[in-house]
Design an enzyme around this catalytic site. Structure first.
Site, PDB file in Angstrom:
ATOM      1  N   LYS A 289     -30.775 -21.904  18.674  1.00  0.00           N
ATOM      2  CA  LYS A 289     -30.923 -22.724  17.443  1.00  0.00           C
ATOM      3  C   LYS A 289     -29.716 -22.630  16.524  1.00  0.00           C
ATOM      4  CE  LYS A 289     -33.608 -18.872  17.169  1.00  0.00           C
ATOM      5  NZ  LYS A 289     -34.675 -18.392  18.027  1.00  0.00           N
TER       6      LYS A 289
ATOM      7  N   LYS B 224     -33.813 -23.925  12.193  1.00  0.00           N
ATOM      8  CA  LYS B 224     -34.861 -24.720  12.855  1.00  0.00           C
ATOM      9  C   LYS B 224     -35.246 -25.918  11.988  1.00  0.00           C
ATOM     10  CE  LYS B 224     -36.701 -20.706  15.308  1.00  0.00           C
ATOM     11  NZ  LYS B 224     -37.645 -19.589  15.223  1.00  0.00           N
TER      12      LYS B 224
HETATM   13  N1  LIG Z   1     -36.362 -14.447  22.721  1.00  0.00           N
HETATM   14  C1  LIG Z   1     -37.070 -15.496  22.364  1.00  0.00           C
HETATM   15  O1  LIG Z   1     -38.311 -15.479  22.334  1.00  0.00           O
HETATM   16  C2  LIG Z   1     -36.363 -16.783  22.003  1.00  0.00           C
HETATM   17  C3  LIG Z   1     -37.131 -17.922  21.682  1.00  0.00           C
HETATM   18  C4  LIG Z   1     -36.493 -19.127  21.406  1.00  0.00           C
HETATM   19  C5  LIG Z   1     -35.112 -19.182  21.418  1.00  0.00           C
HETATM   20  N2  LIG Z   1     -34.383 -18.054  21.693  1.00  0.00           N
HETATM   21  C6  LIG Z   1     -32.916 -18.174  21.733  1.00  0.00           C
HETATM   22  O2  LIG Z   1     -32.512 -18.064  23.105  1.00  0.00           O
HETATM   23  C7  LIG Z   1     -31.258 -17.418  23.200  1.00  0.00           C
HETATM   24  C8  LIG Z   1     -31.386 -16.205  24.121  1.00  0.00           C
HETATM   25  O3  LIG Z   1     -32.311 -15.303  23.555  1.00  0.00           O
HETATM   26  P1  LIG Z   1     -32.814 -14.009  24.358  1.00  0.00           P
HETATM   27  O4  LIG Z   1     -33.922 -13.431  23.559  1.00  0.00           O
HETATM   28  O5  LIG Z   1     -33.038 -14.323  25.780  1.00  0.00           O
HETATM   29  O6  LIG Z   1     -31.520 -13.062  24.216  1.00  0.00           O
HETATM   30  P2  LIG Z   1     -31.237 -11.718  25.021  1.00  0.00           P
HETATM   31  O7  LIG Z   1     -32.481 -11.160  25.597  1.00  0.00           O
HETATM   32  O8  LIG Z   1     -30.399 -10.881  24.120  1.00  0.00           O
HETATM   33  O9  LIG Z   1     -30.334 -12.204  26.260  1.00  0.00           O
HETATM   34  C9  LIG Z   1     -29.086 -12.767  26.080  1.00  0.00           C
HETATM   35  C10 LIG Z   1     -28.456 -12.994  27.455  1.00  0.00           C
HETATM   36  O10 LIG Z   1     -27.235 -13.687  27.274  1.00  0.00           O
HETATM   37  C11 LIG Z   1     -26.210 -13.001  27.963  1.00  0.00           C
HETATM   38  N3  LIG Z   1     -24.997 -13.193  27.175  1.00  0.00           N
HETATM   39  C12 LIG Z   1     -24.799 -12.904  25.863  1.00  0.00           C
HETATM   40  N4  LIG Z   1     -23.558 -13.263  25.481  1.00  0.00           N
HETATM   41  C13 LIG Z   1     -22.968 -13.790  26.580  1.00  0.00           C
HETATM   42  C14 LIG Z   1     -21.702 -14.333  26.849  1.00  0.00           C
HETATM   43  N5  LIG Z   1     -20.757 -14.408  25.902  1.00  0.00           N
HETATM   44  N6  LIG Z   1     -21.438 -14.785  28.099  1.00  0.00           N
HETATM   45  C15 LIG Z   1     -22.372 -14.698  29.064  1.00  0.00           C
HETATM   46  N7  LIG Z   1     -23.596 -14.198  28.888  1.00  0.00           N
HETATM   47  C16 LIG Z   1     -23.884 -13.750  27.660  1.00  0.00           C
HETATM   48  C17 LIG Z   1     -26.629 -11.565  28.054  1.00  0.00           C
HETATM   49  O11 LIG Z   1     -25.998 -11.007  29.175  1.00  0.00           O
HETATM   50  P3  LIG Z   1     -26.269  -9.480  29.659  1.00  0.00           P
HETATM   51  O12 LIG Z   1     -27.671  -9.486  30.209  1.00  0.00           O
HETATM   52  O13 LIG Z   1     -25.259  -9.246  30.704  1.00  0.00           O
HETATM   53  O14 LIG Z   1     -26.099  -8.628  28.438  1.00  0.00           O
HETATM   54  C18 LIG Z   1     -28.149 -11.726  28.230  1.00  0.00           C
HETATM   55  O15 LIG Z   1     -28.468 -11.897  29.586  1.00  0.00           O
HETATM   56  C19 LIG Z   1     -30.835 -17.075  21.774  1.00  0.00           C
HETATM   57  O16 LIG Z   1     -29.982 -18.070  21.293  1.00  0.00           O
HETATM   58  C20 LIG Z   1     -32.159 -17.075  21.005  1.00  0.00           C
HETATM   59  O17 LIG Z   1     -31.992 -17.415  19.645  1.00  0.00           O
HETATM   60  C21 LIG Z   1     -34.979 -16.875  21.990  1.00  0.00           C
END
Ligand SMILES: NC(=O)c1ccc[n+]([C@@H]2O[C@H](COP(=O)([O-])OP(=O)(O)OC[C@H]3O[C@@H](n4cnc5c(N)ncnc54)[C@H](OP(=O)(O)O)[C@@H]3O)[C@@H](O)[C@H]2O)c1
Length: 412
Positions: A104, A204
């Site tokens: 977002k 959002k």
């Molecule tokens: N969590 C939720 O419920 C949720 C809901 C809606 C939206 N979102 C959005 O979805 C996105 C991901 O959230 P998440 O909770 O899944 O985050 P997360 O658990 O912290 O996972 C982030 C992932 O992105 C990878 N990553 C981070 N920086 C990177 C880069 N520069 N190049 C390549 N890979 C990279 C990380 O790699 P590594 O594994 O190698 O560290 C990890 O696999 C965010 O923008 C968040 O705001 C999340």
């Protein structure tokens, strides 16, 4: 049967949820799309982490490897921060891929550029997961926008803040104790600023504004207040009045005026947000034909978010490219209308004891230095500007007086 080739950027909570859902729902996806869906590549930051990914899938830390794939139809982005995500998605569009994002913060800043680029390239953009996790609010707005004219959207858009407010009220805990629990349960990050200071809900709200009204208010004009100002004393005072604090994002289109706020609001039992508790999200859409629609559900988490992305996958693959534009023809003004004078109820903490600093219709003390006040919006705005140490929370709807004893009510 030919296959739709997908790359997933990120393999955290969201990326892994998408990968697993594509495996677990391969059959219905193929039935709906007429093609199987294959994950061709996954981008991560740290290649050394152990992950449960099939050996056929390219796992890389270099986005160029993904762009070099011989076939690639859809790029799903689930990483963090505005960059490099924005750059990756621009390159994916240039390569002719549909894109889907859950990010977002990136989409609030760069969504319009991505939509315009995609339109030129003849590809589609899915961003359902950027707002309210698993709740299909963006699809609902797309459906409504044929003939209905949306007047207002209100929502509890940040599950972490709603969880903290619920814990504070139910368990009579402090903000700090409730935040710590949210962190222990994985609802809040180590640095919770984005959630508790209202930035996440703000991003959002701006995404919703763009899809519902085709425009956003000037970001500098949007009142943004998080939940860090809410104390246990305020929660207790609200309870005495039969009210609950909810962190609400509101975007209102009134004639030509588009205004938005993201802040704590007090709601009574008759308000649909009153019963939205814990990490749940909810969105009210008010439009001219259908009236009010309330959508409620899980605003985050692995599978609710994967659900939004998988539905987007179907949407982008089936879509005649191009975002449907709202028919509302809105011309937003740059500054909000300060002439708004309607009277309303407020809960105020920190009213100076001279009682003269705020011109009220009446006020009633609820607990020490916390007052229920009836006053005009303009007077409250002036007061807040002059007294940054005081906090005023609007009450949505009517309230019952604590007492009808005239001695306890100060009329001015
Ligand atoms: N969590 C939720 O419920 C949720 C809901 C809606 C939206 N979102 C959005 O979805 C996105 C991901 O959230 P998440 O909770 O899944 O985050 P997360 O658990 O912290 O996972 C982030 C992932 O992105 C990878 N990553 C981070 N920086 C990177 C880069 N520069 N190049 C390549 N890979 C990279 C990380 O790699 P590594 O594994 O190698 O560290 C990890 O696999 C965010 O923008 C968040 O705001 C999340």
């Amino acid at each position: 049967m030919s296959a739709i080739k997908v790359a997933i950027l990120g393999f955290g909570t969201v990326g892994e949820g998408v990968y697993r859902t594509i495996q677990s729902h391969a059959e219905p996806l193929a039935a709906v799309l007429g093609k199987s869906v294959e994950v061709a590549a996954i981008l991560v930051k740290n290649k050394q982490k152990q992950r449960d990914i099939h050996s056929d899938v390219l796992v890389t830390t270099d986005f160029a490897d993904i762009l070099r794939l011989p076939e690639l139809d859809v790029v799903i982005e689930a990483i963090v921060d505005k960059n490099p995500s924005f750059g990756y998605l621009q390159q994916a569009i240039e390569r002719g891929c549909h894109i889907i994002t859950a990010n977002k913060e990136m989409f609030a800043h760069h969504g319009q550029e991505l939509l315009e680029m995609a339109n030129k390239q003849g590809v589609s953009v899915g961003y359902e997961a950027t707002v309210a996790g698993g709740i299909p609010v963006i699809q609902t707005l797309r459906q409504l926008l044929n003939i209905n004219r949306v007047a207002e959207i209100q929502g509890i858009l940040n599950g972490t803040s709603n969880f903290i407010l619920t814990e504070m009220r139910e368990k009579q805990q402090s903000f700090a104790e409730s935040l710590l629990l949210a962190q222990q349960l994985g609802y809040a990050e180590a640095d919770p600023t984005n959630d508790v200071e209202g930035f996440d809900a703000f991003y959002k709200a701006m995404i919703l504004s763009r899809i519902a009204f085709g425009a956003e208010p000037d970001w500098n004009d949007v009142e943004r207040q998080g939940i860090t100002v809410i104390t246990s004393e305020l929660i207790a005072a609200a309870e005495q009045l039969g009210l609950r604090f909810k962190h609400l994002a509101s975007i209102r289109h009134d004639g030509e005026l588009l205004t938005a706020s993201v802040k704590p609001v007090l709601v009574g039992k008759e308000n649909p947000f009153y019963h939205v508790e814990g990490v749940e999200n909810a969105v009210n859409v008010y439009s001219d034909i259908v009236g009010r629609i309330t959508l409620q559900g899980p605003g985050a988490g692995m599978f609710p978010t994967a659900s939004a992305i998988i539905e987007d996958l179907v949407y982008v693959c089936q879509q005649q490219h191009g975002e449907k534009q709202t028919t509302q023809g809105l011309i937003p003004r740059q500054t909000p209308n300060n002439e708004q004078t309607e009277q309303a109820f407020w809960l105020i903490q920190g009213l100076p004891s001279d009682g003269k600093s705020l011109e009220v219709i009446w006020l009633q003390e609820v607990s020490e230095r916390i007052f229920l006040v009836k006053a005009g919006q303009t007077k409250i705005t002036e007061f807040v500007n002059q007294h940054p140490e005081a906090f005023c929370f609007p009450i949505d709807g009517d309230v019952e007086l604590l007492t009808s004893d005239p001695a306890a009510i100060k009329a001015v």
